[in-house]
Design an enzyme around this catalytic site. Structure first.
Site, short mmCIF file in Angstrom:
data_model
loop_
_atom_site.label_atom_id
_atom_site.label_comp_id
_atom_site.label_asym_id
_atom_site.label_seq_id
_atom_site.Cartn_x
_atom_site.Cartn_y
_atom_site.Cartn_z
N HIS A 123 0.83 -1.21 0.00
CA HIS A 123 0.00 0.00 0.00
C HIS A 123 0.87 1.26 0.00
CE1 HIS A 123 -3.73 2.26 1.29
NE2 HIS A 123 -2.78 3.12 1.63
N GLU A 124 1.80 1.34 0.95
CA GLU A 124 2.64 2.55 1.06
C GLU A 124 3.59 2.67 -0.12
OE1 GLU A 124 1.93 4.79 3.07
OE2 GLU A 124 0.56 3.64 4.32
N HIS A 183 1.72 4.40 -2.92
CA HIS A 183 1.73 5.87 -2.83
C HIS A 183 3.06 6.43 -3.34
CE1 HIS A 183 -2.05 6.32 -0.80
NE2 HIS A 183 -1.69 5.63 0.26
N ASP A 219 -7.39 8.01 2.57
CA ASP A 219 -7.04 8.39 1.19
C ASP A 219 -8.30 8.65 0.37
OD1 ASP A 219 -4.37 7.86 1.89
OD2 ASP A 219 -4.54 5.78 1.27
#
Length: 240
Positions: free
Chosen positions: A12-13, A16, A87
């Site tokens: 996930h990170e 980004h 988000d």
């Protein structure tokens, strides 16, 4: 966290970080972490670009970056999670602002429905327009979500390396991302302003001789004072 949960958060990170790296107008990345802080299981830090005005392209790049985490989860785990709630909230509010307030919609261009009358609780538009706004918001977000997935697929190998690095280290810096993806082809607004300021400063070789001499004397004086302070401190330490 289980191994699978940690891997999901890292993906996930890393999503980004990858999207922001390849979106020209996204804020410059500083650090990425999967160390839990409060309710946040991971986080990415950016250097905010303080702009006097913001273009549609800049806002869309930021939205795409926000959706990168959810897109990475879907692509590389086959599941989506509640980790993207913040988000999605930010992306949705941004889309509504762009369409209803800033007139950045294809179907409702150059229209602002902002109502600053605090005593008027009615929407300043019809139900038909409200439906159009909702449809435009959904389209804008889905377009940027598809764009985020395409960027991740184009840089799948690098994204996977980034996620694995996060699993191993838990915290990575912009330098680590640059080592994987290479230098960003765009200069950030902050860096551009710094470069402009440097260019506007007169160079020493272009200054008159008397200015050069005064500058040299000033630097020599500072160096002498620093030397004397160092010697004085060394003498005091010896005395003690």
């Amino acid at each position: 966290m289980t191994t699978d949960e940690k891997r999901t958060i890292a993906l996930h990170e890393a999503g980004h970080a990858t999207i922001s790296w390849f979106c020209e107008h996204a804020n410059p990345l500083v650090k990425v972490s999967i160390v839990p802080r409060g309710q946040a299981l991971g986080a990415a830090w950016y250097l905010p670009e303080e702009r006097p005005i913001t273009t549609k392209e800049q806002m869309l790049d930021e939205m795409c970056s926000l959706l990168g985490g959810r897109a990475a989860e879907e692509l590389f785990t086959g599941h989506i999670s509640t980790g993207a709630m913040n988000d999605l909230e930010r992306a949705t509010k941004s889309a509504y602002g762009m369409i209803a307030y800033a007139g950045m919609s294809d179907r409702l261009p150059n229209i602002c429905y902002y109502n600053n009358d605090e005593y008027n609780f009615q929407k300043p538009y019809s139900e038909t327009t409200a439906k159009t706004i909702d449809e435009e918001v959904l389209k804008m977000i889905n377009d940027q979500y598809d764009r985020a997935k395409q960027i991740l697929l184009d840089h799948k190998e690098g994204h996977n390396r980034l996620a694995q690095l996060l699993v191993e280290r838990e915290v990575i810096m912009a330098e680590d991302v640059e080592e994987i993806f290479g230098k960003r082809p765009w200069v950030s607004r902050t860096q551009e302003l710094l470069e402009q300021e440097e260019k506007s400063q007169p160079k020493l070789e272009d200054m008159p001789e008397e200015v050069k001499k005064a500058q040299a004397e000033h630097e020599a004086k500072l160096a002498q004072e620093a030397k004397e302070q160092s010697e004085e401190a060394e003498t005091n330490n010896t005395a003690e």
